[in-house]
Design a protein around this motif. Structure first.
Motif, PDB file in Angstrom:
ATOM      1  N   ASN A 190      59.359  50.866  71.644  1.00  0.00           N
ATOM      2  CA  ASN A 190      59.986  51.946  70.635  1.00  0.00           C
ATOM      3  C   ASN A 190      59.870  51.453  69.469  1.00  0.00           C
ATOM      4  O   ASN A 190      59.582  52.410  68.478  1.00  0.00           O
ATOM      5  CB  ASN A 190      61.410  52.269  71.189  1.00  0.00           C
ATOM      6  CG  ASN A 190      62.198  53.606  70.494  1.00  0.00           C
ATOM      7  OD1 ASN A 190      61.253  54.471  70.288  1.00  0.00           O
ATOM      8  ND2 ASN A 190      63.259  53.461  70.026  1.00  0.00           N
ATOM      9  N   ALA A 191      60.192  50.375  68.853  1.00  0.00           N
ATOM     10  CA  ALA A 191      60.145  49.725  67.504  1.00  0.00           C
ATOM     11  C   ALA A 191      58.666  49.870  67.052  1.00  0.00           C
ATOM     12  O   ALA A 191      58.467  50.300  65.771  1.00  0.00           O
ATOM     13  CB  ALA A 191      60.706  48.516  67.408  1.00  0.00           C
ATOM     14  N   GLU A 192      57.687  49.635  67.915  1.00  0.00           N
ATOM     15  CA  GLU A 192      56.503  49.526  67.439  1.00  0.00           C
ATOM     16  C   GLU A 192      55.841  51.041  67.452  1.00  0.00           C
ATOM     17  O   GLU A 192      54.956  51.382  66.494  1.00  0.00           O
ATOM     18  CB  GLU A 192      55.559  48.752  68.627  1.00  0.00           C
ATOM     19  CG  GLU A 192      55.721  47.345  68.513  1.00  0.00           C
ATOM     20  CD  GLU A 192      54.596  46.635  69.738  1.00  0.00           C
ATOM     21  OE1 GLU A 192      54.077  47.374  70.537  1.00  0.00           O
ATOM     22  OE2 GLU A 192      54.598  45.645  69.344  1.00  0.00           O
ATOM     23  N   LEU A 193      56.374  52.077  68.218  1.00  0.00           N
ATOM     24  CA  LEU A 193      56.021  53.221  68.107  1.00  0.00           C
ATOM     25  C   LEU A 193      56.238  53.988  66.710  1.00  0.00           C
ATOM     26  O   LEU A 193      55.861  54.931  66.067  1.00  0.00           O
ATOM     27  CB  LEU A 193      56.394  54.009  69.247  1.00  0.00           C
ATOM     28  CG  LEU A 193      55.882  53.883  70.677  1.00  0.00           C
ATOM     29  CD1 LEU A 193      56.537  54.439  71.774  1.00  0.00           C
ATOM     30  CD2 LEU A 193      54.435  54.377  70.479  1.00  0.00           C
ATOM     31  N   ARG A 194      57.830  53.447  66.410  1.00  0.00           N
ATOM     32  CA  ARG A 194      58.331  53.910  65.157  1.00  0.00           C
ATOM     33  C   ARG A 194      57.448  53.472  64.111  1.00  0.00           C
ATOM     34  O   ARG A 194      57.315  54.145  62.911  1.00  0.00           O
ATOM     35  CB  ARG A 194      59.832  53.472  64.932  1.00  0.00           C
ATOM     36  CG  ARG A 194      60.721  54.340  65.978  1.00  0.00           C
ATOM     37  CD  ARG A 194      62.245  54.120  65.346  1.00  0.00           C
ATOM     38  NE  ARG A 194      62.670  53.003  65.291  1.00  0.00           N
ATOM     39  CZ  ARG A 194      63.170  52.181  66.363  1.00  0.00           C
ATOM     40  NH1 ARG A 194      63.589  52.747  67.488  1.00  0.00           N
ATOM     41  NH2 ARG A 194      63.529  51.037  66.244  1.00  0.00           N
ATOM     42  N   LEU A 195      56.922  52.300  64.089  1.00  0.00           N
ATOM     43  CA  LEU A 195      56.406  51.518  63.002  1.00  0.00           C
ATOM     44  C   LEU A 195      54.953  52.419  62.731  1.00  0.00           C
ATOM     45  O   LEU A 195      54.644  52.662  61.702  1.00  0.00           O
ATOM     46  CB  LEU A 195      56.019  49.983  63.254  1.00  0.00           C
ATOM     47  CG  LEU A 195      55.432  49.482  62.119  1.00  0.00           C
ATOM     48  CD1 LEU A 195      55.925  49.321  60.635  1.00  0.00           C
ATOM     49  CD2 LEU A 195      55.163  47.948  62.523  1.00  0.00           C
ATOM     50  N   VAL A 196      54.236  52.459  64.059  1.00  0.00           N
ATOM     51  CA  VAL A 196      53.032  53.223  63.909  1.00  0.00           C
ATOM     52  C   VAL A 196      53.261  54.598  63.451  1.00  0.00           C
ATOM     53  O   VAL A 196      52.408  55.228  62.416  1.00  0.00           O
ATOM     54  CB  VAL A 196      52.420  53.151  65.254  1.00  0.00           C
ATOM     55  CG1 VAL A 196      51.275  54.286  65.437  1.00  0.00           C
ATOM     56  CG2 VAL A 196      52.059  52.064  65.959  1.00  0.00           C
TER      57      VAL A 196
END
Length: 303
Positions: A35-41
């Protein structure tokens, strides 16, 4: 074969519960990380879209403003009475200036598009660097005159050079690099000041520096000025044209030629850009000429 829960001893049941708890915790941690990676992307995508939108806005401004000026001045000329011919000369000079800048912007846009598409390659020839630089300076003579700017130009040969006249590189790309640096120097110089252009031909490389004594660039902006989607002045109606596209094109071309570009600048103390281009180590017979001028012909005096 696994046991049923009711068949497990207390210790086995606790161990199984701990195993499942740890497994669920790992799954939850993986989901949080994903989820954190998706938010960053997503954030990067939003920033990218914003930068591209800002870039398009700036480029549109760079194109529409000269066109608007040219059309308005042309209409004004059509309505001028014969006795006001001096006003016509002044307006024609402004049209020339706007058309020059428009031509310059289009060339950067076309090169940037080719760079993005991977369709730009070096075309190596024997280049008379001194003539090339003098040609670029000549093409800017009216822009320099508008701000009463003086150019201090020098070309020197250092060390033992096999061919002191010709240098093996891509002439049109070097011409665009120097033109972009000179354009920035003109735009950001204070009126009545000077611009220093120096070229040093060394045995295996060419070093060209363009130094102005204008508004300068802060240290924290030294890196982002080579980003084609950014410009230091984000104002749509800014008095100065932005650094962004020209310098990003320069960086891409210089990288392609295996060269380097450095900046020495502080706010209020002008800026000096220095490019170093290695000579290409191949056999070349074609000699570059000025048959295909990059800018408008300035042989005719405007006033």
């Amino acid at each position: 074969m696994s046991k049923k829960p009711e068949e497990l001893s207390d210790n086995e049941l606790l161990a199984e519960l701990k195993r499942r708890f740890d497994q669920n915790k790992k799954t939850l941690d993986d989901l949080k990380h994903l989820n954190a990676e998706l938010r960053l992307v997503n954030k990067k995508l939003e920033e990218s879209e914003a930068l591209k939108s800002h870039f398009i806005s700036n480029i549109t401004n760079e194109i529409i403003n000269p066109f608007t000026s040219i059309l308005g001045l042309s209409r004004a000329i059509l309505s001028v009475e014969k006795e006001n011919w001096k006003k016509v000369i002044s307006m024609v000079a402004l049209i020339h200036s706007e058309a020059f800048n428009l031509d310059f912007q289009f060339r950067n846009i076309f090169v940037a598009a080719k760079i993005e598409a991977g369709e730009i390659y070096p075309e190596i020839m024997l280049v008379d660097v001194n003539n090339l630089l003098e040609s670029v300076l000549e093409s800017f003579k009216y822009e320099l005159r508008k701000k009463n700017l003086k150019v201090n130009y020098s070309y020197v040969v250092e060390g033992e050079v096999d061919n002191s006249v010709h240098f093996k590189t891509d002439p049109e790309k070097v011409k665009l690099i120097v033109a972009n640096l000179l354009s920035n120097a003109v735009n950001f110089s204070f009126e009545g000041n000077a611009i220093d252009v120096k070229a040093v031909r060394k045995p295996n490389e060419l070093v060209i520096s363009v130094k102005d004594y204008g508004i300068g660039i802060s240290k924290e902006n030294h890196k982002i000025i080579f980003d084609r989607f950014k410009r230091l002045d984000s104002g749509i109606n800014s008095l100065n044209r932005g650094h962004g596209l020209g310098l990003s094109v320069n960086k891409a071309i210089i990288d392609m030629l295996n060269g380097s570009i450095e900046i020495d600048s502080e706010l209020g103390k002008g800026a000096c850009f220095t490019i170093t281009i290695p000579e290409v180590d191949i056999e070349v017979d074609d000699i570059a000429t000025d048959d295909n001028e990059m800018f408008f012909d300035n042989d005719t005096e405007i006033f």
